[in-house]
Design a protein around this motif. Sequence first.
Motif, mmCIF file in Angstrom:
data_model
loop_
_atom_site.group_PDB
_atom_site.id
_atom_site.type_symbol
_atom_site.label_atom_id
_atom_site.label_comp_id
_atom_site.label_asym_id
_atom_site.label_seq_id
_atom_site.Cartn_x
_atom_site.Cartn_y
_atom_site.Cartn_z
ATOM 1 N N THR A 218 0.767 -1.180 0.037
ATOM 2 C CA THR A 218 0.110 -0.084 -0.045
ATOM 3 C C THR A 218 0.903 1.296 0.074
ATOM 4 N N LEU A 219 0.257 2.284 -0.461
ATOM 5 C CA LEU A 219 1.043 3.614 -0.147
ATOM 6 C C LEU A 219 0.776 4.331 1.018
ATOM 7 N N ASP A 220 -0.380 4.062 1.794
ATOM 8 C CA ASP A 220 -0.412 5.148 3.097
ATOM 9 C C ASP A 220 -0.883 4.239 4.123
ATOM 10 N N GLU A 221 -0.691 2.778 4.393
ATOM 11 C CA GLU A 221 -0.960 2.000 5.534
ATOM 12 C C GLU A 221 -0.221 1.446 6.326
ATOM 13 N N ARG A 222 -0.273 1.710 7.592
ATOM 14 C CA ARG A 222 0.975 0.966 8.522
ATOM 15 C C ARG A 222 0.231 -0.098 9.161
ATOM 16 N N ARG A 223 0.782 -1.354 8.826
ATOM 17 C CA ARG A 223 0.270 -2.518 9.769
ATOM 18 C C ARG A 223 0.722 -2.751 10.994
ATOM 19 N N GLU A 224 -0.101 -2.648 12.147
ATOM 20 C CA GLU A 224 0.516 -2.903 13.443
ATOM 21 C C GLU A 224 -0.097 -4.061 14.018
ATOM 22 N N THR A 225 0.770 -4.660 14.772
ATOM 23 C CA THR A 225 0.470 -6.018 15.414
ATOM 24 C C THR A 225 1.280 -6.026 16.686
ATOM 25 N N ALA A 226 0.807 -6.691 17.605
ATOM 26 C CA ALA A 226 1.638 -7.323 18.804
ATOM 27 C C ALA A 226 1.767 -8.651 19.047
ATOM 28 N N GLY A 227 2.732 -9.144 19.446
ATOM 29 C CA GLY A 227 3.025 -10.615 19.371
ATOM 30 C C GLY A 227 3.401 -11.008 20.737
ATOM 31 N N ILE A 228 2.645 -12.097 21.155
ATOM 32 C CA ILE A 228 2.905 -12.661 22.513
ATOM 33 C C ILE A 228 3.317 -14.224 22.124
ATOM 34 N N PHE A 229 4.680 -14.680 22.602
ATOM 35 C CA PHE A 229 5.158 -15.704 22.354
ATOM 36 C C PHE A 229 5.289 -16.560 23.449
ATOM 37 N N MET A 230 4.800 -17.793 23.716
ATOM 38 C CA MET A 230 4.998 -18.791 24.936
ATOM 39 C C MET A 230 5.496 -19.840 24.646
ATOM 40 N N ALA A 231 6.438 -20.506 25.674
ATOM 41 C CA ALA A 231 7.053 -21.628 25.361
ATOM 42 C C ALA A 231 7.073 -22.446 26.438
ATOM 43 N N LYS A 232 7.489 -23.886 26.699
ATOM 44 C CA LYS A 232 7.209 -24.503 27.655
ATOM 45 C C LYS A 232 8.716 -23.881 28.739
ATOM 46 N N GLY A 233 8.132 -24.046 30.071
ATOM 47 C CA GLY A 233 8.699 -23.404 31.267
ATOM 48 C C GLY A 233 10.246 -23.502 31.495
ATOM 49 N N PHE A 234 10.710 -24.492 30.686
ATOM 50 C CA PHE A 234 12.141 -24.955 31.150
ATOM 51 C C PHE A 234 13.050 -24.728 29.946
ATOM 52 N N TYR A 235 12.611 -23.941 28.942
ATOM 53 C CA TYR A 235 13.373 -23.476 27.760
ATOM 54 C C TYR A 235 13.792 -22.104 28.255
ATOM 55 N N ARG A 236 15.033 -21.713 27.700
ATOM 56 C CA ARG A 236 15.501 -20.227 27.809
ATOM 57 C C ARG A 236 14.817 -19.493 27.134
ATOM 58 N N GLN A 237 14.313 -18.404 27.635
ATOM 59 C CA GLN A 237 13.500 -17.392 26.930
ATOM 60 C C GLN A 237 14.040 -16.793 25.564
ATOM 61 N N ALA A 238 13.636 -16.557 24.496
ATOM 62 C CA ALA A 238 14.054 -15.995 23.396
ATOM 63 C C ALA A 238 14.580 -14.310 23.543
ATOM 64 N N GLU A 239 13.516 -13.865 24.394
ATOM 65 C CA GLU A 239 13.908 -12.458 24.923
ATOM 66 C C GLU A 239 14.214 -12.527 26.516
ATOM 67 N N ASN A 240 15.366 -11.812 26.777
ATOM 68 C CA ASN A 240 15.752 -12.142 28.389
ATOM 69 C C ASN A 240 14.744 -11.283 29.229
#
Length: 295
Positions: A218-240
């Motif tokens: 498009t010429l004038d549309e910004r697409r905005e989203t929010a991502g919530i990513f969840m993993a099993k509790g014994f894995y290291r988190q991707a984001e610290n």
Amino acid sequence: MSTTTVNIVRIPATKENAEDEILECLRRDGVAIVTGMYAMSHIEQVQNDLAPHFESDVVDKSGFFPSTTQRATGLFAISRACVDLAMHPLLLAVANRLLTSTYSFCQGTQKKTVQSKPIISSTVGFRVNPGGQQQELHRDDNDFHTRPCDWPMMIGCVIALTRTHKNNGATIVIPRSHLWEDEDRVPLVEEAVPAELEPGDATIFVGNLYHAGGSNITLDERRETAGIFMAKGFYRQAENEYLMVPPERCKELQLTPAELRVLGYGLSQPACGFVKYKDPMESVFGIIDDETVPM
């Protein structure tokens, strides 16, 4: 190799058996769209909260995100509205049923069984600007060196803050690619379909599903989203999260015990993540409740 297009099932968040239907779709297709999951007032507040963070973002030098994509990270540290995105009861119910791990082991002559609930792996806002290029198709669980026997180990929930459609960069997914048995099979753009959303809708998908941010022609549309990513509790988190949302910020935001545990400050039983050989809920936050793990 089949390239038959599979449409993404759309499930109203208010449907009586929405949780069961979402789980069925995730197991069969790897993806589901949940409509009307968040109220417009909530979405508008998140948009306002993320705006200055989008503006201050820098170009991703790795090339994983196109230069026309702006990001906002560490959403738990930004605002109460952002925290509430992750704490949606339906999202947590789906994550808990799909990702909770039950494990039995012997300690001496005693047989023990424990559970580890999923936690945040990362949280990020995305703004795809006009002229934005498509991201490369990928699986989110690549960070964790997963094998088929590990699947699913995480889920993603991408929430529309603006209307998202094929032309302005809606996330594209390859339904059922989480079931591929050929490890050398390459994902093709022709196999992907756009997850088109209205503000407040969400796309939920498993971590081994091929997907990508779409191109914005498009010429004038910004697409905005929010991502919530969840993993099993014994894995290291991707984001610290312990650096993005340190204990001092958690206390400023007055995060509840449930929110702290979702963020990853609880113990993954039997003893993963201790501080001074105690559950961090006790040793860091002074919280002793029914879920605090005695050590």
